[in-house]
Scaffold this motif. Sequence first.
Motif, PDB file in Angstrom:
ATOM      1  N   THR A   1      45.920  42.676  50.880  1.00 42.86           N
ATOM      2  CA  THR A   1      46.775  42.790  49.995  1.00 42.86           C
ATOM      3  C   THR A   1      46.327  41.068  49.203  1.00 42.86           C
ATOM      4  O   THR A   1      47.477  40.189  49.965  1.00 42.86           O
ATOM      5  N   PRO A   2      46.326  41.722  48.384  1.00 44.95           N
ATOM      6  CA  PRO A   2      46.174  40.356  47.173  1.00 44.95           C
ATOM      7  C   PRO A   2      47.939  39.721  46.743  1.00 44.95           C
ATOM      8  O   PRO A   2      48.956  40.204  46.422  1.00 44.95           O
ATOM      9  N   HIS A   3      48.056  38.432  46.820  1.00 41.63           N
ATOM     10  CA  HIS A   3      48.662  37.915  45.847  1.00 41.63           C
ATOM     11  C   HIS A   3      49.107  37.594  44.315  1.00 41.63           C
ATOM     12  O   HIS A   3      49.929  38.929  44.648  1.00 41.63           O
ATOM     13  N   ASN A   4      47.680  38.490  43.589  1.00 39.59           N
ATOM     14  CA  ASN A   4      48.220  38.777  42.507  1.00 39.59           C
ATOM     15  C   ASN A   4      47.589  39.804  42.122  1.00 39.59           C
ATOM     16  O   ASN A   4      45.912  39.596  42.335  1.00 39.59           O
ATOM     17  N   ARG A   5      47.720  40.589  41.949  1.00 41.05           N
ATOM     18  CA  ARG A   5      46.914  42.050  41.510  1.00 41.05           C
ATOM     19  C   ARG A   5      46.757  41.595  40.493  1.00 41.05           C
ATOM     20  O   ARG A   5      45.217  42.068  40.247  1.00 41.05           O
ATOM     21  N   LYS A   6      46.827  41.276  39.398  1.00 40.51           N
ATOM     22  CA  LYS A   6      46.356  41.000  37.751  1.00 40.51           C
ATOM     23  C   LYS A   6      44.358  40.577  38.584  1.00 40.51           C
ATOM     24  O   LYS A   6      43.736  40.482  37.439  1.00 40.51           O
TER      25      LYS A   6
END
Length: 58
Positions: free
Chosen positions: A32-37
Amino acid sequence: MVEIFSDKRTITSYGGLPTGLSRENFFRCRSTPHNRKLMRMFKDVGLVEQLGSGMRRI
């Protein structure tokens, strides 16, 4: 942070797991990414192939 010495490489992460990602899921190679953008931008410009694809290699 990545540190490169003559006799070793050290990788240090000062952050915890992203919200919603358990320790068990982390070790099952679920990512799961910390920063999806930011992740989406890297994917759009071809710097990553897919989310979490390097987890098994690590």
